[in-house]
Design a protein around this motif. Structure first.
Motif, short mmCIF file in Angstrom:
data_model
loop_
_atom_site.label_atom_id
_atom_site.label_comp_id
_atom_site.label_asym_id
_atom_site.label_seq_id
_atom_site.Cartn_x
_atom_site.Cartn_y
_atom_site.Cartn_z
N TRP A 162 -83.01 -56.33 -2.73
CA TRP A 162 -82.92 -57.38 -1.70
C TRP A 162 -83.60 -58.67 -2.14
O TRP A 162 -83.10 -59.77 -1.90
N GLU A 179 -81.34 -60.48 -4.47
CA GLU A 179 -80.18 -61.00 -3.75
C GLU A 179 -80.56 -62.21 -2.90
O GLU A 179 -79.87 -63.24 -2.90
N PHE A 223 -73.63 -57.89 -0.67
CA PHE A 223 -73.18 -56.51 -0.83
C PHE A 223 -72.89 -55.90 0.53
O PHE A 223 -71.92 -55.17 0.72
N ASP A 224 -73.74 -56.22 1.50
CA ASP A 224 -73.57 -55.71 2.87
C ASP A 224 -74.23 -56.73 3.80
O ASP A 224 -75.37 -57.12 3.55
N PHE A 274 -77.77 -55.95 5.11
CA PHE A 274 -78.92 -55.75 4.22
C PHE A 274 -79.91 -56.91 4.22
O PHE A 274 -81.12 -56.68 4.07
N TYR A 291 -76.00 -50.66 -4.32
CA TYR A 291 -76.56 -52.00 -4.07
C TYR A 291 -77.32 -52.49 -5.30
O TYR A 291 -77.15 -53.63 -5.75
#
Ligand SMILES: [Fe+2]
Length: 395
Positions: A20, A23, A37-38, A41, A75
């Motif tokens: 995370w 990202e 990715f989602d 998240f 992920y």
């Protein structure tokens, strides 16, 4: 997904949260067209960055039965691949600085993974060992850790804080001058055997040895020994480690670990000494090689000072400054003069915790060797015991 105390996090959460970080602070900002990715998240795996997004209460992390482990590992693969894609685009210097910060962040979580697994296994009624027990012969070879000496320092006008070009966190800057009175540091950490002496002399039942808040913590938590010490039917102590539960007699010369600041402070008072300030510690450690019982040793528990180290410190600084146990200092965790947190949400990384916490120095047996340095400042609230935190006396 085990979370055995509110301070700890599940292993699966650590895996997701470290991805995370890359990202949120690198890919989203520096990789054009990056696709999340989602979409859940970004808030689900945010730890504490209020200005970034809302996030779940920390103590609820054990309830994250979904997403499953496969999705979390996916992920991580996704984020790794996208960071590689970013590298191929010759990223700007700020992106490279953030990647370095992300790597150092992940190293911090490597340590937390192990401290959290230790707590999880301690609360498991079977008390499983994370790794096989070390050879008893190796532990028993020397039952003494060498007599405790004090290494004297002149003090005077010194500098503290990160000096080099290498990576450091914002809380290690700016480098600044400090004045030190002459002082002395113990040649090694306080051992389990020595701490057992404090217990045997009623250390936990003598309010005169404790800070007021410490005495409150002793009474409200029912502390009678360090975390992970368990008294057996015959009165002897066992000490739970990542290598399983070991009799105190086996770990007698090993540094005592998993004590709070309050216990470290009370022990020092009982011993007629004190804890060092973070600046005294740093002045002694600066220039010393970063060598010791760190994660890379694979030992996963503190180790006694070996005979050769004890004799070599006659002419050198104190032993065990790096590795074994984080050393509680007498310094409150504050910003250095002129401290500037990082810009944006990353300013919440360190700066907002500069209230009610104490500084620890030197890394532990579960700190990656590449992660620690003499200017490194760890910090926890004074009642914290689930980290590998120990005691070095000063005078
Ligand atoms: Fe984190």
């Amino acid at each position: 997904m085990v979370q055995s105390c509110p301070e700890a996090s599940p292993a699966k959460w650590h895996l997701a949260h470290t991805a995370w970080f890359f990202e949120s602070f690198i890919l989203k900002e520096f990789l054009p067209g990056y696709q999340l990715f989602d979409t859940d998240f970004p808030w689900l795996f945010n730890s504490y960055y209020q200005s970034f997004s809302q996030f779940p209460e920390k103590r609820l992390r054990a309830s994250f039965s979904r997403p499953g482990l496969d999705k979390i590992l996916g992920y991580r693969q996704h984020v790794d691949a996208q960071v590689n894609a970013l590298f191929e685009r010759n990223p700007e210097p700020e992106a490279l600085k953030r990647i370095e910060l992300g790597v150092n962040h992940e190293e911090q979580h490597q340590e937390l993974l192990l401290t959290d697994i230790l707590h999880a296994f301690f609360t498991n009624p079977m008390r499983p060992a994370y790794q096989p027990e070390p050879e008893r012969a190796a532990l028993r070879k020397v039952t003494e850790s060498g007599s405790l000496r004090f290494v004297e320092f002149e003090g005077g006008l010194r500098e503290a804080g990160c000096a080099g070009e290498e990576f450091c966190f914002d809380n290690e800057l700016p480098r600044h001058r400090v004045w030190l009175q002459p002082y002395a540091l113990a040649s090694r950490l306080v051992t389990c055997a020595e701490f057992a002496g404090f217990i045997a002399e009623g250390g936990y039942s003598r309010p005169e040895l404790w800070l007021s808040a410490g005495w409150d913590a002793v009474r409200s938590n029912g502390w009678q020994a360090p975390l992970y010490w368990a008294r057996q039917g015959d009165g002897a102590w066992n000490v739970f480690t990542l290598r399983g539960e070991l009799p105190l007699s086996t770990v007698a010369p090993v540094p005592v670990s998993h004590v709070s600041y309050f216990e470290a402070d009370a022990y020092a008072r009982w011993a007629g000494k004190r804890l060092a300030t973070e600046f005294e510690w740093e002045a002694a450690a600066e220039g010393q090689p970063v060598e010791g019982n760190l994660l890379d040793s694979g030992r996963l528990m503190p180790a006694r000072v070996d005979g050769s180290a004890v004799s070599s410190i006659q002419n050198q600084g104190p032993a065990q400054q790096f590795g074994d146990c984080w050393e509680w200092t007498a310094s409150a965790y504050l910003g250095y003069p002129g401290f500037k947190p990082l810009a944006g949400s990353l300013g919440e990384y360190n700066g907002k915790f500069m209230s009610g916490q104490m500084v620890l120095r030197g890394g532990s047996c579960v700190t990656p060797a590449a992660h620690i340095r003499s200017s490194y400042r760890n910090f926890f609230t004074p009642e914290t015991r689930w980290q590998f935190s120990g005691i070095r006396l000063a005078s």
